[in-house]
Scaffold this motif. Structure first.
Motif: not given
Length: 80
Positions: A24, A28-29, A57
Motif C-alpha cells: 500500500e 501511494r508513493s 504517502a
C-alpha cells in the motif's frame, strides 16, 4: 549504525504507525514494493524525490521525516 539503517527504522515505524503494508505504501508513493522493502532493510539510500514521495504517502512533512532520522542519529551517538 549508519544512516541507511536509521532511515530504515524510521520508515518502517511510520509505515506501521499509519497501518500500511509495504504494498500500500508503494502504491501511494508510486514506488515499487521491493524498493520499499530494500529501504526498510537499509539496503538502499532514498533520493530526495523518494523522501518527498514517501512523506506525502505517510502524511508527514519531508523535513519532519528527516528530523526523525536525525533524532535517531543523535540518540545513537549518545549511546541510547
Amino acid at each position: 549504525m549508519n544512516i541507511e539503517f536509521l532511515f530504515a527504522k524510521v520508515l518502517k515505524s511510520l509505515r506501521i504507525k499509519n497501518k500500511l503494508n509495504q504494498e500500500e505504501l508503494a502504491f501511494r508513493s508510486n514506488l515499487d514494493r521491493t524498493y520499499i522493502s530494500m529501504l526498510e532493510r537499509g539496503f538502499h539510500q532514498p533520493t530526495l524525490t523518494t523522501i518527498f514521495a514517501l512523506a506525502k504517502a505517510l502524511d508527514i512533512k519531508p523535513s519532519d521525516m528527516i528530523k526523525l532520522v536525525e533524532f535517531e542519529y543523535i540518540d545513537e551517538d549518545k549511546g541510547e
